[in-house]
Design a protein around this motif. Structure first.
Motif, PDB file in Angstrom:
ATOM      1  N   LEU A  75      18.687  12.645 -31.495  1.00  0.00           N
ATOM      2  CA  LEU A  75      18.184  13.965 -31.143  1.00  0.00           C
ATOM      3  C   LEU A  75      16.780  14.135 -31.695  1.00  0.00           C
ATOM      4  N   HIS A 114      25.068  17.848 -30.927  1.00  0.00           N
ATOM      5  CA  HIS A 114      24.315  18.353 -29.774  1.00  0.00           C
ATOM      6  C   HIS A 114      25.017  19.567 -29.166  1.00  0.00           C
ATOM      7  N   ILE A 132      14.087  17.288 -32.008  1.00  0.00           N
ATOM      8  CA  ILE A 132      13.896  18.721 -31.836  1.00  0.00           C
ATOM      9  C   ILE A 132      12.512  19.082 -32.356  1.00  0.00           C
ATOM     10  N   THR A 145       8.669  18.412 -36.411  1.00  0.00           N
ATOM     11  CA  THR A 145       9.564  17.764 -35.447  1.00  0.00           C
ATOM     12  C   THR A 145      10.685  17.077 -36.203  1.00  0.00           C
ATOM     13  N   GLN A 178      15.541  17.635 -21.596  1.00  0.00           N
ATOM     14  CA  GLN A 178      14.679  18.463 -22.425  1.00  0.00           C
ATOM     15  C   GLN A 178      14.856  19.922 -22.046  1.00  0.00           C
ATOM     16  N   MET A 226      12.118  27.047 -32.160  1.00  0.00           N
ATOM     17  CA  MET A 226      12.304  25.803 -31.421  1.00  0.00           C
ATOM     18  C   MET A 226      11.471  25.827 -30.140  1.00  0.00           C
ATOM     19  N   SER A 234      11.053  22.653 -28.056  1.00  0.00           N
ATOM     20  CA  SER A 234      11.684  21.757 -27.083  1.00  0.00           C
ATOM     21  C   SER A 234      12.777  20.960 -27.773  1.00  0.00           C
ATOM     22  N   TRP A 235      13.662  20.428 -26.933  1.00  0.00           N
ATOM     23  CA  TRP A 235      14.835  19.731 -27.447  1.00  0.00           C
ATOM     24  C   TRP A 235      15.070  18.518 -26.561  1.00  0.00           C
TER      25      TRP A 235
END
Length: 670
Positions: free
Chosen positions: A607, A629, A609, A615, A665, A595, A597-598
């Protein structure tokens, strides 16, 4: 004077839930929250402890806890009706083993903190693995609307509750109307008052050893919804960990469930986690019986055999009056030892400046070639590797000993039969022939004390040596093992298997009752030597090895898909998986380690991700976006834990699960 003349004063209505009355006080917009509460208490003029009270804003679902913040900063105006209510209220908690307890919980802190306080009182380590769930409501929607705020009728419950100056989070009151069929073990947590129980001194038997079967009412509710879609929908019942109970429409007297939420179990210790292991075992056990967990027939029989083995040990120990856990036997014996040694005239006297001394009445016999064995009771004293015999305890002061012997280089041999209660020590002194002396002890504890003293003397050590207490522990542990091995299990009890208590409904339909009973007994033979805690730990390890057992599923809709298309997404302890909605097989896997970024868009509840090679963008179709989440953030938080004792990092947990901004983020390194 000019500044004070510009302050706008108004009458603020505050409802005092403890007294069930409204009170109007004149305040200004520059008044801070603390001053408002102080003015309210002074005008009430009722001498009582108000320290647990705080201001609650029902229409905003908000606690006013920052005492230095002004009313203007909080946007409180004349038409803002506030409640002055206790922060600690009684809540009915259903534990993972389905037992109910009435607990005093802080309604003003986040659910994360409330769970930490509860687990601390219940003796459950690593509370970050647990959380609270709503109980599926069976009442009308009118009742749901009524629970949206703390109404005056609901708040009047507080009238009978006196404020407690301590911030205890558990009252220990057990509701008998919702009690289980076996409630004898719950007496340790039962009290007739709501504010008197200190859980830290409660013995954990009620939480470490749960009843086999709860009441029929609980069973009916448990087996009511067992379809896969119902299990997925049930995940929407998780409470938001970053908000308080009152903010989520939980009022005093409601029922919530305490459950293991994250299936990333950390550092299970059989000595420290007896309660934690049992509660996790019970949650998994009921998940297998209600078919929340998919398993093969072989795995089902393993689960059933371990359950039956644990049931047998508990039944045999209850019948014989012995506890099933060896460590508890040792701890209890050592506790009794400490009490007895502190008594006057008996045990070890290890005050500063004195030589350790062991003294007590024992039955003594000196072996002779042509003499009949006849034990005589005398007062024996061991001090500085000297063994002395006296007729009476009073003879010690006058030094009128029958005989004295040096224990240096002695030989000591045990002659023990635990099942017959025989605790004899054969002592051969250097000056004796092979006949030696026989000492007969009355209890295991007495035997352990004297045997340890003689063993140290045989190695030319006194009781002042640091190895004396560990030697006692070792002897008690050996006796406990012998007692468990020599405790016979009734043949009738072995064959008294009720399969419906140990396997799920699908398995019962596949095989006949006698076949299932035979398979359980046959499989149990491989677990026969396990203790209760070890058997529960084995049960947990088998569950952890099941494919998909730790996956929490959600129905989602991916971006740019047809409206009617619903996908199945699962969150595990280290990845996110895309699953087939029908066969539940895994189609794609994205690991947390990849991962980058979120991003959470709270406006459209979506969401996004970003992984190394793809992505993922989706929104929940049934559950709130906050639930999934929080699962993702929670598992990432749990993966950051390290070996050893480590306090929960509340700030980091809320950063990963709370979502403080609309487009927040987070960045993670693989």
């Amino acid at each position: 004077m000019e500044e004070s003349s510009q302050v706008q004063f108004f009458n603020l209505t505050i409802y005092i839930t403890t007294l069930s009355i409204d009170k109007k006080i004149k305040v200004g917009g520059n008044y801070d929250i603390g001053s408002v509460m102080l003015k309210l208490v002074e005008e009430l003029g009722i001498p009582m402890d108000w320290s647990d009270h705080a201001l609650w804003w029902p229409s905003k679902k908000r606690w006013l806890l920052q005492h230095r913040m002004s009313l203007d900063a909080c946007s409180v105006q004349a038409d803002s009706n506030l409640y002055f209510t206790p922060t600690h209220k009684v809540l009915k908690i259903q534990l993972p083993d389905l037992q109910y307890y009435d607990m005093r919980v802080d309604f003003s802190v986040t659910v994360f903190n409330a769970v930490m306080y509860l687990c601390n009182d219940l003796g459950i380590r690593h509370p970050e693995e647990l959380s609270l769930m709503r109980v599926p409501s069976t009442k009308s929607s009118a009742r749901k609307k009524q629970n949206a705020t703390v109404t005056k009728k609901d708040s009047s419950i507080n009238t009978s509750l006196k404020s407690n100056d301590s911030n205890k989070s558990i009252s220990g009151v057990h509701d008998e109307s919702d009690s289980l069929s076996t409630t004898g073990q719950n007496q340790a947590l039962t009290s007739s008052r709501l504010d008197t129980l200190n859980v830290s001194v409660v013995r954990p038997e009620a939480l470490a050893n749960s009843p086999l079967t709860p009441s029929q009412e609980i069973l009916r509710a448990l087996f009511k919804n067992s379809s896969f879609s119902d299990r997925v929908k049930k995940n929407s019942n998780w409470l938001d960990s970053s908000r308080s109970l009152m903010e989520q429409d939980i009022v005093e007297g409601d029922t919530v469930q305490l459950r293991f939420k994250y299936h990333n179990i950390f550092q299970l210790n059989t000595k420290l986690d007896e309660v934690r292991i049992n509660q996790l075992y019970e949650q998994i056990r009921w998940s297998t019986l209600t078919e929340d967990i998919d398993c093969t027939d072989e795995e089902m029989i393993q689960f059933a055999a371990l359950q039956f083995h644990i049931y047998l040990i508990g039944k045999c120990d209850k019948k014989s009056g012995n506890r099933s856990n060896d460590n508890d036997d040792i701890d209890a014996a050592l506790s009794d030892l400490q009490v007895s040694l502190e008594g006057a005239g008996k045990g070890l006297n290890q005050d500063s400046g004195t030589i350790p001394e062991l003294c007590d009445y024992l039955k003594y016999f000196k072996k002779q070639r042509f003499a009949l064995k006849s034990f005589k009771k005398c007062y024996c004293v061991v001090k500085d590797m000297i063994l002395a015999f006296y007729k009476h305890k009073d003879d010690v002061a006058g030094g009128q000993a029958i005989a004295k012997f040096s224990l240096k280089g002695c030989q000591v041999t045990p002659d023990v039969n635990v099942s017959k209660g025989k605790y004899m020590i054969k002592l051969v002194l250097p000056s004796d022939d092979d006949s030696g002396h026989l000492l007969l002890c009355e209890t295991e504890l007495q035997y352990a004390q004297w045997m340890a003293a003689f063993r140290l003397a045989s190695r030319n050590k006194t009781m002042a040596d640091s190895s004396y207490d560990p030697e006692i522990s070792s002897i008690l542990a050996f006796l406990s093992m012998q007692r468990r091995k020599q405790t016979p299990i009734d043949i009738g009890l072995q064959t008294d298997v009720q399969p419906q208590d140990f396997v799920n409904g699908t398995f019962l339909k596949k095989y006949k009752t006698k076949q299932i009973a035979h398979m359980i007994l046959e499989q149990r033979s491989s677990f026969a030597e396990l203790s209760t805690v070890d058997a529960k730990l084995k049960f947990i390890r088998i569950w952890e090895a099941l494919p998909g057992c730790t996956t929490t599923c959600f129905y989602v809709k991916f971006r740019n898909q047809r409206k009617e298309a619903t996908e199945l997404l699962g969150v595990t302890y280290n990845s996110i998986v895309r699953m087939d909605p029908h066969s539940h097989s895994i189609l794609s896997t994205w690991r947390f380690s990849t991962m980058k970024s979120w991003n959470v868009n709270w406006e459209i509840r979506e969401l996004q991700i970003e992984f190394d090679e793809s992505t993922l963008s989706f929104a929940c179709s049934i559950n709130d976006c906050k639930v999934i989440h929080e699962f993702i953030g929670g598992y990432i938080y749990l993966s950051m834990r390290k070996e050893g004792h480590q306090a929960a990092d509340e700030e980091m947990f809320h950063k990963l699960t709370g979502g403080w901004d609309n487009a927040l983020q987070y960045h993670f390194s693989g």
